[in-house]
Write a protein that holds these residues in place. Sequence first.
Motif, PDB file in Angstrom:
ATOM      1  N   ALA A 180       0.822  -1.204   0.000  1.00  0.00           N
ATOM      2  CA  ALA A 180       0.000   0.000   0.000  1.00  0.00           C
ATOM      3  C   ALA A 180       0.865   1.266   0.000  1.00  0.00           C
ATOM      4  O   ALA A 180       0.378   2.343  -0.298  1.00  0.00           O
ATOM      5  N   TYR A 181       2.153   1.161   0.316  1.00  0.00           N
ATOM      6  CA  TYR A 181       3.036   2.309   0.332  1.00  0.00           C
ATOM      7  C   TYR A 181       3.594   2.558  -1.064  1.00  0.00           C
ATOM      8  O   TYR A 181       4.026   1.631  -1.745  1.00  0.00           O
ATOM      9  N   SER A 182       3.625   3.809  -1.457  1.00  0.00           N
ATOM     10  CA  SER A 182       4.272   4.144  -2.722  1.00  0.00           C
ATOM     11  C   SER A 182       5.781   4.262  -2.467  1.00  0.00           C
ATOM     12  O   SER A 182       6.232   4.335  -1.323  1.00  0.00           O
ATOM     13  N   ALA A 183       6.544   4.305  -3.535  1.00  0.00           N
ATOM     14  CA  ALA A 183       7.996   4.426  -3.400  1.00  0.00           C
ATOM     15  C   ALA A 183       8.356   5.732  -2.696  1.00  0.00           C
ATOM     16  O   ALA A 183       9.288   5.778  -1.886  1.00  0.00           O
ATOM     17  N   ASP A 184       7.619   6.798  -2.985  1.00  0.00           N
ATOM     18  CA  ASP A 184       7.887   8.087  -2.333  1.00  0.00           C
ATOM     19  C   ASP A 184       7.606   8.025  -0.836  1.00  0.00           C
ATOM     20  O   ASP A 184       8.331   8.611  -0.038  1.00  0.00           O
ATOM     21  N   ASP A 185       6.546   7.291  -0.452  1.00  0.00           N
ATOM     22  CA  ASP A 185       6.236   7.143   0.971  1.00  0.00           C
ATOM     23  C   ASP A 185       7.357   6.408   1.700  1.00  0.00           C
ATOM     24  O   ASP A 185       7.767   6.802   2.790  1.00  0.00           O
ATOM     25  N   VAL A 186       7.839   5.346   1.103  1.00  0.00           N
ATOM     26  CA  VAL A 186       8.915   4.562   1.719  1.00  0.00           C
ATOM     27  C   VAL A 186      10.176   5.412   1.829  1.00  0.00           C
ATOM     28  O   VAL A 186      10.844   5.439   2.867  1.00  0.00           O
ATOM     29  N   ARG A 187      10.513   6.119   0.767  1.00  0.00           N
ATOM     30  CA  ARG A 187      11.711   6.965   0.758  1.00  0.00           C
ATOM     31  C   ARG A 187      11.616   8.042   1.846  1.00  0.00           C
ATOM     32  O   ARG A 187      12.563   8.281   2.592  1.00  0.00           O
ATOM     33  N   GLU A 188      10.437   8.668   1.957  1.00  0.00           N
ATOM     34  CA  GLU A 188      10.245   9.710   2.968  1.00  0.00           C
ATOM     35  C   GLU A 188      10.402   9.145   4.381  1.00  0.00           C
ATOM     36  O   GLU A 188      11.046   9.746   5.234  1.00  0.00           O
ATOM     37  N   GLN A 189       9.842   7.964   4.596  1.00  0.00           N
ATOM     38  CA  GLN A 189       9.942   7.346   5.917  1.00  0.00           C
ATOM     39  C   GLN A 189      11.386   6.980   6.246  1.00  0.00           C
ATOM     40  O   GLN A 189      11.847   7.182   7.379  1.00  0.00           O
ATOM     41  N   LEU A 190      12.124   6.466   5.265  1.00  0.00           N
ATOM     42  CA  LEU A 190      13.525   6.122   5.506  1.00  0.00           C
ATOM     43  C   LEU A 190      14.360   7.369   5.795  1.00  0.00           C
ATOM     44  O   LEU A 190      15.214   7.357   6.686  1.00  0.00           O
ATOM     45  N   HIS A 191      14.094   8.451   5.083  1.00  0.00           N
ATOM     46  CA  HIS A 191      14.822   9.689   5.344  1.00  0.00           C
ATOM     47  C   HIS A 191      14.502  10.217   6.747  1.00  0.00           C
ATOM     48  O   HIS A 191      15.392  10.709   7.452  1.00  0.00           O
ATOM     49  N   ARG A 192      13.252  10.099   7.159  1.00  0.00           N
ATOM     50  CA  ARG A 192      12.856  10.551   8.493  1.00  0.00           C
ATOM     51  C   ARG A 192      13.553   9.717   9.570  1.00  0.00           C
ATOM     52  O   ARG A 192      14.071  10.255  10.552  1.00  0.00           O
ATOM     53  N   ARG A 193      13.598   8.392   9.374  1.00  0.00           N
ATOM     54  CA  ARG A 193      14.274   7.528  10.350  1.00  0.00           C
ATOM     55  C   ARG A 193      15.766   7.833  10.416  1.00  0.00           C
ATOM     56  O   ARG A 193      16.365   7.836  11.486  1.00  0.00           O
ATOM     57  N   TYR A 194      16.370   8.072   9.258  1.00  0.00           N
ATOM     58  CA  TYR A 194      17.793   8.387   9.217  1.00  0.00           C
ATOM     59  C   TYR A 194      18.067   9.697   9.948  1.00  0.00           C
ATOM     60  O   TYR A 194      19.022   9.793  10.732  1.00  0.00           O
ATOM     61  N   ALA A 195      17.231  10.702   9.727  1.00  0.00           N
ATOM     62  CA  ALA A 195      17.410  11.986  10.407  1.00  0.00           C
ATOM     63  C   ALA A 195      17.254  11.827  11.914  1.00  0.00           C
ATOM     64  O   ALA A 195      18.018  12.423  12.690  1.00  0.00           O
ATOM     65  N   ASP A 196      16.306  11.020  12.345  1.00  0.00           N
ATOM     66  CA  ASP A 196      16.122  10.767  13.774  1.00  0.00           C
ATOM     67  C   ASP A 196      17.348  10.072  14.364  1.00  0.00           C
ATOM     68  O   ASP A 196      17.789  10.402  15.470  1.00  0.00           O
ATOM     69  N   ALA A 197      17.897   9.109  13.621  1.00  0.00           N
ATOM     70  CA  ALA A 197      19.084   8.395  14.110  1.00  0.00           C
ATOM     71  C   ALA A 197      20.276   9.351  14.196  1.00  0.00           C
ATOM     72  O   ALA A 197      21.062   9.285  15.148  1.00  0.00           O
ATOM     73  N   GLN A 198      20.419  10.228  13.228  1.00  0.00           N
ATOM     74  CA  GLN A 198      21.512  11.192  13.246  1.00  0.00           C
ATOM     75  C   GLN A 198      21.347  12.175  14.406  1.00  0.00           C
ATOM     76  O   GLN A 198      22.324  12.577  15.029  1.00  0.00           O
TER      77      GLN A 198
END
Length: 61
Positions: free
Chosen positions: A32-50
């Motif tokens: 149900a997730y589009s590629a843009d949704d997945v990319r946005e979520q991964l970027h958000r997780r990466y920013a949180d980890a940083q």
Amino acid sequence: MRSVWKWVGLAGVVGVAAGGVLVARDQRQRNAYSADDVREQLHRRYADAQARGTEGAGDRP
């Protein structure tokens, strides 16, 4: 005694069918997730980890 094994076999078949239903439902949710949704979520997780820094970096081998 044979009746017991029939019930055990039936329970096994029901368990496998229920597992298949759960896998199919999970797959539909992932699709149900589009590629843009997945990319946005991964970027958000990466920013949180940083933002957390290297906290817990020694926990993994």
